[in-house]
Design an enzyme around this catalytic site. Sequence first.
Site, mmCIF file in Angstrom:
data_model
loop_
_atom_site.group_PDB
_atom_site.id
_atom_site.type_symbol
_atom_site.label_atom_id
_atom_site.label_comp_id
_atom_site.label_asym_id
_atom_site.label_seq_id
_atom_site.Cartn_x
_atom_site.Cartn_y
_atom_site.Cartn_z
ATOM 1 N N LEU A 1 32.974 5.677 22.895
ATOM 2 C CA LEU A 1 32.351 5.885 24.291
ATOM 3 C C LEU A 1 33.585 6.077 25.083
ATOM 4 O O LEU A 1 33.990 4.937 25.315
ATOM 5 C CB LEU A 1 31.843 4.118 24.178
ATOM 6 C CG LEU A 1 30.428 3.917 22.739
ATOM 7 C CD1 LEU A 1 29.923 2.708 22.801
ATOM 8 C CD2 LEU A 1 29.814 5.541 22.289
ATOM 9 N N ALA A 2 33.462 6.622 26.047
ATOM 10 C CA ALA A 2 33.983 7.156 27.298
ATOM 11 C C ALA A 2 33.883 7.294 28.463
ATOM 12 O O ALA A 2 33.960 8.177 29.053
ATOM 13 C CB ALA A 2 35.167 7.680 26.641
ATOM 14 N N ARG B 1 36.017 -2.198 37.477
ATOM 15 C CA ARG B 1 36.839 -3.385 37.617
ATOM 16 C C ARG B 1 38.196 -3.065 37.898
ATOM 17 O O ARG B 1 38.846 -3.038 37.807
ATOM 18 C CB ARG B 1 36.561 -4.539 36.953
ATOM 19 C CG ARG B 1 35.571 -5.986 36.643
ATOM 20 C CD ARG B 1 35.747 -6.455 35.198
ATOM 21 N NE ARG B 1 34.438 -5.304 34.877
ATOM 22 C CZ ARG B 1 34.638 -6.407 33.539
ATOM 23 N NH1 ARG B 1 35.568 -7.253 32.942
ATOM 24 N NH2 ARG B 1 34.287 -5.643 32.383
ATOM 25 N N LYS C 1 38.262 4.606 33.849
ATOM 26 C CA LYS C 1 39.747 4.052 32.699
ATOM 27 C C LYS C 1 40.199 4.838 32.068
ATOM 28 O O LYS C 1 41.824 4.243 31.864
ATOM 29 C CB LYS C 1 38.731 2.978 32.606
ATOM 30 C CG LYS C 1 39.444 1.903 31.858
ATOM 31 C CD LYS C 1 38.474 0.864 31.821
ATOM 32 C CE LYS C 1 37.089 0.475 31.145
ATOM 33 N NZ LYS C 1 36.894 -0.986 30.679
ATOM 34 N N GLN D 1 26.831 12.038 28.624
ATOM 35 C CA GLN D 1 26.024 11.245 29.822
ATOM 36 C C GLN D 1 26.243 11.190 30.896
ATOM 37 O O GLN D 1 26.501 10.442 31.367
ATOM 38 C CB GLN D 1 26.264 9.645 28.430
ATOM 39 C CG GLN D 1 24.956 8.554 29.119
ATOM 40 C CD GLN D 1 26.135 6.847 28.589
ATOM 41 O OE1 GLN D 1 27.158 6.461 28.479
ATOM 42 N NE2 GLN D 1 25.675 5.990 28.521
ATOM 43 N N ASP E 1 38.684 2.144 25.804
ATOM 44 C CA ASP E 1 39.452 1.830 26.621
ATOM 45 C C ASP E 1 39.808 0.762 26.298
ATOM 46 O O ASP E 1 40.404 -0.979 26.372
ATOM 47 C CB ASP E 1 38.381 1.194 27.808
ATOM 48 C CG ASP E 1 37.104 -0.118 27.159
ATOM 49 O OD1 ASP E 1 37.037 -0.010 26.079
ATOM 50 O OD2 ASP E 1 36.852 -0.971 27.767
ATOM 51 N N ARG F 1 67.315 20.295 34.208
ATOM 52 C CA ARG F 1 65.579 20.507 33.750
ATOM 53 C C ARG F 1 64.990 21.772 33.418
ATOM 54 O O ARG F 1 65.535 23.428 33.269
ATOM 55 C CB ARG F 1 64.949 20.433 35.074
ATOM 56 C CG ARG F 1 65.209 21.083 36.225
ATOM 57 C CD ARG F 1 64.860 20.803 37.659
ATOM 58 N NE ARG F 1 65.776 21.728 39.057
ATOM 59 C CZ ARG F 1 64.809 22.281 39.145
ATOM 60 N NH1 ARG F 1 63.745 23.356 38.855
ATOM 61 N NH2 ARG F 1 65.962 23.620 40.541
ATOM 62 N N TYR G 1 75.622 23.656 40.378
ATOM 63 C CA TYR G 1 74.068 24.033 40.727
ATOM 64 C C TYR G 1 74.541 24.957 39.567
ATOM 65 O O TYR G 1 74.919 26.664 40.045
ATOM 66 C CB TYR G 1 73.638 24.655 41.638
ATOM 67 C CG TYR G 1 72.192 25.084 41.598
ATOM 68 C CD1 TYR G 1 71.404 24.512 40.908
ATOM 69 C CD2 TYR G 1 71.569 26.320 41.887
ATOM 70 C CE1 TYR G 1 70.487 24.580 40.218
ATOM 71 C CE2 TYR G 1 70.579 27.191 41.013
ATOM 72 C CZ TYR G 1 69.353 26.035 40.515
ATOM 73 O OH TYR G 1 68.277 26.706 40.078
HETATM 74 C C1 UD1 Z 1 30.280 -4.291 25.510
HETATM 75 C C2 UD1 Z 1 29.724 -4.986 24.634
HETATM 76 C C3 UD1 Z 1 30.372 -6.207 24.103
HETATM 77 C C4 UD1 Z 1 31.730 -6.681 23.916
HETATM 78 C C5 UD1 Z 1 32.157 -5.289 25.243
HETATM 79 C C6 UD1 Z 1 33.942 -5.423 24.190
HETATM 80 C C7 UD1 Z 1 27.596 -3.784 25.203
HETATM 81 C C8 UD1 Z 1 26.894 -3.896 25.930
HETATM 82 N N1 UD1 Z 1 28.517 -5.147 25.087
HETATM 83 O O1 UD1 Z 1 30.619 -4.952 26.934
HETATM 84 O O2 UD1 Z 1 29.193 -6.967 23.895
HETATM 85 O O3 UD1 Z 1 32.060 -7.990 23.760
HETATM 86 O O4 UD1 Z 1 31.939 -4.171 25.132
HETATM 87 O O5 UD1 Z 1 34.562 -5.128 24.940
HETATM 88 O O6 UD1 Z 1 27.319 -3.414 24.470
HETATM 89 N N2 UD1 Z 1 30.408 3.203 27.899
HETATM 90 C C9 UD1 Z 1 29.823 4.151 27.783
HETATM 91 N N3 UD1 Z 1 28.655 4.511 28.199
HETATM 92 C C10 UD1 Z 1 27.533 3.132 29.200
HETATM 93 C C11 UD1 Z 1 28.544 1.834 29.557
HETATM 94 C C12 UD1 Z 1 29.795 2.086 28.923
HETATM 95 O O7 UD1 Z 1 29.940 5.263 27.680
HETATM 96 O O8 UD1 Z 1 26.816 3.728 29.179
HETATM 97 C C13 UD1 Z 1 31.568 3.226 27.319
HETATM 98 C C14 UD1 Z 1 32.689 2.634 27.992
HETATM 99 O O9 UD1 Z 1 33.833 3.806 28.768
HETATM 100 C C15 UD1 Z 1 33.353 1.887 27.267
HETATM 101 C C16 UD1 Z 1 32.696 1.023 26.750
HETATM 102 O O10 UD1 Z 1 31.729 1.956 26.196
HETATM 103 O O11 UD1 Z 1 34.423 2.371 26.769
HETATM 104 C C17 UD1 Z 1 32.865 -0.589 26.438
HETATM 105 O O12 UD1 Z 1 31.767 -0.347 27.930
HETATM 106 P P1 UD1 Z 1 32.092 -1.502 29.038
HETATM 107 O O13 UD1 Z 1 31.226 -1.466 29.823
HETATM 108 O O14 UD1 Z 1 33.163 -1.698 29.084
HETATM 109 O O15 UD1 Z 1 31.559 -2.729 27.479
HETATM 110 P P2 UD1 Z 1 31.298 -4.011 28.071
HETATM 111 O O16 UD1 Z 1 30.983 -4.381 29.139
HETATM 112 O O17 UD1 Z 1 32.814 -4.453 28.147
HETATM 113 CA CA CA Z 2 34.718 -3.997 28.196
#
Ligand code: UD1
Ligand code: CA
Length: 461
Positions: free
Chosen positions: A7-8, A14, A21, A84, A114, A345, A378
Site C-alpha cells: 500500500l503506497a 505528517r 512518503k 487509487q 512505509d 568521476r 585534470y
Molecule cells: C494504519 C492502520 C492502523 C495501524 C497502522 C500501522 C488502518 C485503518 N489503520 O494506520 O491500524 O496500526 O497503519 O502503521 O488501516 N494507504 C493507501 N491508501 C489509502 C490510505 C493509506 O495506499 O487510502 C497506504 C499509505 O500510503 C501507507 C499505508 O497505507 O503506506 C498505511 O497508511 P497510513 O495512513 O499511514 O495508516 P495509519 O493511519 O498509520
Molecule cells: Ca502509518
Amino acid sequence: MTDVMILAAGLGTRMKSRRAKVLHELAGLPLIVHVLRSAFELAPQAIFTVVGHQAEEVEHAVKAAATRLSNSKNVTPELRFVLQAEQQGTGHAVMAARNQLTGRNGQIVILAGDAPLIEAATLLNLVQTHREEKNEATMLTVLLNDPTGYGRIIRDDNGNFLRNVEQKDASPAELSTKEVGVSMYCFDIPPLLDALDHLTTDNAQGEFYLTDVPKILQAHGKRVGLLCHSNAEELLGVNTRIELADLECTLRERKLRELMLSGVTILDPSTTYIHQDVEIAPDTVIHPQVIIEGSSRIGSACTILSWTRMKDVEIGDNVTIRNSCVIEDSVIRDGATVGPFARLRAGAEIGEKAGIGNFVEVKKSKIGRGTKASHLTYLGDATLGERVNIGAGTVTCNYDGVRKNETIIEDDVKIGSDTMLVAPVRVGRGSVTGAGSVVTKDVPPDSLAVGVPAVVKKKLK
Ligand code: UD1
Ligand code: CA
C-alpha cells in the site's frame, strides 16, 4: 501461491512534504524499495503496488528496484500497479485492486509501503502461520509501551481475536491496550474480496479501513489469527521525519555491525555512513567520517581515510584512499593510492599501483599500472599507459566548445609540469614534454617536445 500487495498511495501528511512518503529515502533507498526487498524473499507470483500520490514516480522506483532485485535474487514476480486516485483509506486501497485480484486463489501478503525495516523471515513466518492455522486472515501485531496512534487489537478472554479498533474510534478502555496492528496481513484472496463488499466508512475518519476486514471475516465464520511479533522496531512505520531519522540510525548501526562482524575495522561507527548494498572485504580499515554509498564494492586490506565520500565505486585490494576524496562511478585497482583531495568521476579507472595525488581530477579516463599524477592535474577523456609520470599542473584540454576529445599518453611518458595537452592528441611511448609546453600535435615516440605550441626538439633514442 503467494502474492504481495504494497500500500503506497498515501501522501503521508505528517512528513510535511510534497513528496510521497514512500519515496523518502532511508539508507539511500526509497522507503518502498526496502519493503520490496523483503517482499521478494517470498518469491511471490505477483507484486501489486497501490499508487496514488506521485503514482508515476512510485511506479518508476518500484520498477527500477525490481529489475535489480530480479537479477540478483533470480525471482521474477509479475509487477502490477493499482491506481487509487483518491485515498479513502487502507481498505479502499485494496478495493481499488479488486478487478486485478478477482480470479486469484492463493494468499496475499499485504504490507504498508512505509514500514521499511520489515524482514523477510517475519513475512515467511506470517505466511507459514497463516497456512498452518488454516486461517482466512492473519494479522501481524506487536506490543508497544506507547501504542499512541496505532490501531488496537482486542482479544477475548481466551486470547483469540475479537476485533480491532483505530485510535480515533477507541474507547478509553480500548486505548489502554498495548497490542497494535502494523498494517501487515496475510489473507486468502477470495474471502478478502468478499469482505471488502461489507466495508463502510462509518467511523471517526470516514474512511474504508482495511483493519475492519478481519472482524467482518470472523462474523462470517472465517478464522482470523494473530501473530504477535517480538521485535517492535522492525515493524514500525515512518510517519514523521523524526521517525525517518531514527530508522536511518537503526539501519546504519545494523549495517556497520554486519561489516564489523565480517572483519571490517570501523574506527568510529558513530560517524561512519555506509549504505545497505555496499560490500567490503575483511581487513579493510575505515577511518572516522567516511561515507560510502550506492552499490560500492571494496576489497580487502584497504585503508579509507577520513572525510572521503564514495558512491558506486569498485575498489580492489590494498588500496589506500587518503583524506577528503570524492569518488563516484569509478574503478580503482589493487595497490593504488588516491588522494588526499582527489576527485574521480564518470568512469575513472585507476590501474594497479597507480598514484593519484592531491587536487587531481580524473574523469572518464583510464590510468595505467604504476602511473602517477601526483599534484594539481585534470585528466579527462584520456588513456594513460603504464609507468607514466604526469607533472604538476598538467591539463588535458579535452573540450573544444563542441566536442569532448581524447588524449592518449603511451607507456613510460614523462609529462613536464604545467603541460597543456590540446586534444585530440597522442604522446608516443617514452616521450617527454617540457615544462609549460602546449602540445597541439601528436608527439612521436621517444621524443622531447617543448614550447608554445610545442615542437619536437630531438629524438631521445
Ligand atoms: C494504519 C492502520 C492502523 C495501524 C497502522 C500501522 C488502518 C485503518 N489503520 O494506520 O491500524 O496500526 O497503519 O502503521 O488501516 N494507504 C493507501 N491508501 C489509502 C490510505 C493509506 O495506499 O487510502 C497506504 C499509505 O500510503 C501507507 C499505508 O497505507 O503506506 C498505511 O497508511 P497510513 O495512513 O499511514 O495508516 P495509519 O493511519 O498509520
Ligand atoms: Ca502509518
